[in-house]
Design an enzyme around this catalytic site. Structure first.
Site, PDB file in Angstrom:
ATOM      1  N   LYS A   9      -3.391  -0.941 -35.486  1.00 38.31           N
ATOM      2  CA  LYS A   9      -4.014  -2.234 -36.040  1.00 38.31           C
ATOM      3  C   LYS A   9      -5.141  -1.503 -36.644  1.00 38.31           C
ATOM      4  CE  LYS A   9      -2.691  -6.201 -32.796  1.00 38.31           C
ATOM      5  NZ  LYS A   9      -3.834  -6.941 -32.307  1.00 38.31           N
ATOM      6  N   TYR A  49       4.083 -11.987 -36.256  1.00 38.88           N
ATOM      7  CA  TYR A  49       3.351 -12.817 -34.907  1.00 38.88           C
ATOM      8  C   TYR A  49       4.150 -14.190 -34.691  1.00 38.88           C
ATOM      9  CZ  TYR A  49      -0.089  -9.244 -34.533  1.00 38.88           C
ATOM     10  OH  TYR A  49      -0.640  -8.140 -34.292  1.00 38.88           O
ATOM     11  N   ASN A 112      -8.610  -5.644 -30.923  1.00 38.44           N
ATOM     12  CA  ASN A 112      -7.873  -5.635 -29.609  1.00 38.44           C
ATOM     13  C   ASN A 112      -7.248  -3.981 -29.815  1.00 38.44           C
ATOM     14  OD1 ASN A 112      -5.476  -6.193 -30.199  1.00 38.44           O
ATOM     15  ND2 ASN A 112      -5.739  -7.509 -28.473  1.00 38.44           N
ATOM     16  N   HIS A 115      -0.895  -2.954 -30.836  1.00 39.55           N
ATOM     17  CA  HIS A 115       0.500  -3.624 -30.919  1.00 39.55           C
ATOM     18  C   HIS A 115       1.015  -2.878 -30.483  1.00 39.55           C
ATOM     19  CE1 HIS A 115       3.559  -6.751 -31.119  1.00 39.55           C
ATOM     20  NE2 HIS A 115       4.116  -5.865 -31.367  1.00 39.55           N
ATOM     21  N   GLU A 126      11.283  -6.148 -32.796  1.00 36.78           N
ATOM     22  CA  GLU A 126      10.014  -5.461 -34.080  1.00 36.78           C
ATOM     23  C   GLU A 126      10.466  -4.334 -34.139  1.00 36.78           C
ATOM     24  OE1 GLU A 126       6.726  -5.952 -31.067  1.00 36.78           O
ATOM     25  OE2 GLU A 126       6.822  -7.289 -31.054  1.00 36.78           O
TER      26      GLU A 126
HETATM   27  P1  DAT Z   1      -0.766  -8.305 -27.393  1.00 34.34           P
HETATM   28  O1  DAT Z   1      -0.818  -8.070 -28.427  1.00 34.34           O
HETATM   29  O2  DAT Z   1      -1.094  -8.102 -26.537  1.00 34.34           O
HETATM   30  O3  DAT Z   1       0.765  -8.991 -27.128  1.00 34.34           O
HETATM   31  P2  DAT Z   1      -0.317 -11.505 -27.746  1.00 34.34           P
HETATM   32  O4  DAT Z   1       1.204 -11.240 -28.224  1.00 34.34           O
HETATM   33  O5  DAT Z   1      -1.137 -12.605 -27.408  1.00 34.34           O
HETATM   34  O6  DAT Z   1      -0.800 -10.214 -27.286  1.00 34.34           O
HETATM   35  O7  DAT Z   1      -0.934 -12.061 -29.216  1.00 34.34           O
HETATM   36  C1  DAT Z   1      -1.062 -11.280 -30.319  1.00 34.34           C
HETATM   37  C2  DAT Z   1      -2.784 -11.619 -31.191  1.00 34.34           C
HETATM   38  O8  DAT Z   1      -3.084 -12.003 -30.924  1.00 34.34           O
HETATM   39  C3  DAT Z   1      -3.622 -10.713 -29.969  1.00 34.34           C
HETATM   40  O9  DAT Z   1      -3.132  -9.061 -29.360  1.00 34.34           O
HETATM   41  C4  DAT Z   1      -4.377 -11.004 -30.428  1.00 34.34           C
HETATM   42  C5  DAT Z   1      -4.478 -11.899 -30.811  1.00 34.34           C
HETATM   43  N1  DAT Z   1      -4.942 -13.374 -30.183  1.00 34.34           N
HETATM   44  C6  DAT Z   1      -4.066 -13.389 -29.375  1.00 34.34           C
HETATM   45  N2  DAT Z   1      -4.961 -14.321 -28.134  1.00 34.34           N
HETATM   46  C7  DAT Z   1      -5.592 -15.110 -29.025  1.00 34.34           C
HETATM   47  C8  DAT Z   1      -6.967 -15.652 -29.454  1.00 34.34           C
HETATM   48  N3  DAT Z   1      -6.665 -16.642 -27.453  1.00 34.34           N
HETATM   49  N4  DAT Z   1      -8.019 -15.435 -29.928  1.00 34.34           N
HETATM   50  C9  DAT Z   1      -7.646 -14.803 -30.898  1.00 34.34           C
HETATM   51  N5  DAT Z   1      -6.597 -14.309 -31.195  1.00 34.34           N
HETATM   52  C10 DAT Z   1      -6.061 -13.986 -30.256  1.00 34.34           C
HETATM   53 MG    MG Z   2       2.138  -9.812 -27.789  1.00 35.61          MG
END
Ligand code: DAT
Ligand code: MG
Length: 148
Positions: A9, A49, A112, A115, A126
């Site tokens: 990212k 997303y 974080n 992805h 994707e």
């Molecule tokens: P991942 O990236 O581990 O697949 P995800 O698909 O649940 O996680 O979420 C996508 C991204 O969205 C994640 O990498 C960071 C952001 N995100 C997730 N939960 C969040 C939250 N509670 N507050 C802010 N950003 C968040």
């Molecule tokens: Mg995800």
């Protein structure tokens, strides 16, 4: 062979972590079959997303992922989808174990670093969203005989 979509990212690119992250997957024994440094448009971000459209952080997530270059990749290997998720660590770096990418390099959930597709269906979706078929290569490396 199983394939997954991984992406450094904008925070990972800015923090010079492309090489570190590519190196981890190379050393594990997985094979890079496609990669590009690119900017994500708003439209692509919203598609990528899409599952989070109703979440309160969706706007911030789209702003963040479009804020600078990302390094998009396709990796191949046995069980690579689940293995890459383990190597990435928990979504929220406060829960990610040391030794994982997020555990070692990230502090907050909104930044974080990486992805990774979370299932075979999302990997397929994707990969198709980010890469044309001709951008993915199929090739043999002799060292694979020592990993498989
Ligand atoms: P991942 O990236 O581990 O697949 P995800 O698909 O649940 O996680 O979420 C996508 C991204 O969205 C994640 O990498 C960071 C952001 N995100 C997730 N939960 C969040 C939250 N509670 N507050 C802010 N950003 C968040
Ligand atoms: Mg995800």
């Amino acid at each position: 062979m199983e394939k997954t979509f991984l992406m450094v990212k904008p925070d990972g690119v800015q923090r010079n972590l492309i090489g570190e992250i590519v190196g981890r997957f190379e050393r594990k024994g997985f094979q890079l079959v496609g990669a590009k440094l690119m900017l994500i448009s708003n439209e692509l971000a919203e598609q990528h997303y899409g599952e989070h459209k109703e979440r309160p952080f969706f706007g911030e997530l789209v702003d963040f992922i479009t804020s600078g270059p990302v390094f998009a990749m396709v990796w191949e290997g046995e069980n690579v989808i689940a293995a890459a998720r383990q190597m990435m660590g928990a979504t929220n770096p406060k829960d990610s174990q040391p030794g994982t990418i997020r555990g070692d390099f990230a502090v907050i959930v909104g930044k974080n670093i990486i992805h990774g597709s979370d299932s075979a269906a999302s990997a397929e979706r994707e990969i198709a969203l980010f890469f044309k078929e001709e951008e993915l290569l199929s090739y043999n490396k002799l060292i694979n005989n020592w990993a498989y």
